[in-house]
Design a protein around this motif. Structure first.
Motif: not given
Length: 140
Positions: A14-38
């Motif tokens: 659980p500690i290892a999974l929490a560490a992975c989730a924390d690092s992933e939560s800073s990035r949003s999931i998107t199916y495009t490669d844009d950063r939302g400004v284009a």
């Protein structure tokens, strides 16, 4: 593998999974490669896509009343620039009655319908609606 090693692995997982989730939560999931400004491409087939989607979204697509839609405009939603079309309609309930109209925001990514936002008050603020008879003419 000994019993104590298995227990240690189970406790540390659980500690290892929490560490992975924390690092992933800073990035949003998107199916495009844009950063939302284009600028996104305009959704040319939005009316057909909405009708097709609403046939599956509604329990009973027959008998929709007071259908209106606002043409897609670019707005920032969730920190990303997207085309948004607003939809207002009154569906027939399962008992055949009608209640208050519903308002939904339809988001487009790369010119295609991506999802519907049920709480549309913010993305649809100031939307200019026009009648949308194709939604009222849906069949099963």
């Amino acid at each position: 593998m000994g019993t104590s090693t298995k227990i240690a692995a189970i406790l540390l997982l659980p500690i290892a999974l929490a560490a992975c989730a924390d690092s992933e939560s800073s990035r949003s999931i998107t199916y495009t490669d844009d950063r939302g400004v284009a600028n996104q491409p305009y959704p040319n087939n939005y009316k057909l896509e909405i009708v097709s989607f609403m046939k599956t979204y509604l329990n009973n697509p027959v008998g929709v009343h007071e259908a209106a839609m606002a043409d897609p405009v670019q707005r920032v939603v969730g920190g990303r620039l997207r085309y948004v079309s607003c939809l207002r309609f009154t569906p027939r309930e399962s008992d055949g009655s009608y209640h208050e109209p519903r308002e939904r925001a339809v988001l487009y990514v790369d010119g295609r319908l991506d999802r519907i936002i049920e709480n549309a008050s913010e993305p649809c603020a100031g939307a200019v609606y026009a009648p949308f008879p194709a939604l009222e003419q849906m069949t099963r």
